[in-house]
Scaffold this active site. Structure first.
Site, PDB file in Angstrom:
ATOM      1  N   ARG A 143      -4.379   4.314   0.501  1.00 16.41           N
ATOM      2  CA  ARG A 143      -4.217   4.247   1.958  1.00 16.41           C
ATOM      3  C   ARG A 143      -4.043   5.641   2.560  1.00 16.41           C
ATOM      4  NH1 ARG A 143       0.771   0.739   2.714  1.00 16.41           N
ATOM      5  NH2 ARG A 143       1.293   1.917   0.867  1.00 16.41           N
ATOM      6  N   ASN A 146      -2.319  -2.515   2.579  1.00 14.00           N
ATOM      7  CA  ASN A 146      -2.356  -3.280   1.342  1.00 14.00           C
ATOM      8  C   ASN A 146      -2.289  -4.763   1.666  1.00 14.00           C
ATOM      9  OD1 ASN A 146      -2.395  -1.011  -0.307  1.00 14.00           O
ATOM     10  ND2 ASN A 146      -0.198  -1.049  -0.714  1.00 14.00           N
TER      11      ASN A 146
END
Length: 92
Positions: free
Chosen positions: A20, A38
């Site tokens: 990320r 996520n």
């Protein structure tokens, strides 16, 4: 060219490896807005808006940096505008 919105799903070993943060960092180099997060099933979801060329270049950059962790990428086109996207963030 008009912006498009796409929702990408990355599977593989994509959580716990800085995926990320890498997406957010790379997105800063492109004219895109969106977010990455996520998912409980182990995938990473990225919702992003920009021109098709910018989105393709961002996806290529992600593949160059994180390709060893990605097993599969799926993409879904979505209508732009709602909700409005600003900047590029990591969602929790």
């Amino acid at each position: 060219m008009s912006p498009v919105r796409r929702r990408y799903f990355f599977s593989g070993h994509v959580q716990g490896v800085g995926f990320r943060a890498t997406c957010r960092h790379l997105a800063g180099g492109f004219e895109v807005v969106g977010s990455v997060r996520n998912l409980p099933d182990g995938r990473v979801e990225m919702l992003v808006e920009g021109t098709p060329a910018e989105l393709d270049r961002l996806l290529e950059a992600i593949g160059d940096e994180m390709g060893g962790f990605i097993r599969e990428t799926s993409v879904h086109d979505e209508p732009t505008g709602h909700p409005a996207l600003e900047g590029f963030s990591i969602r929790f």
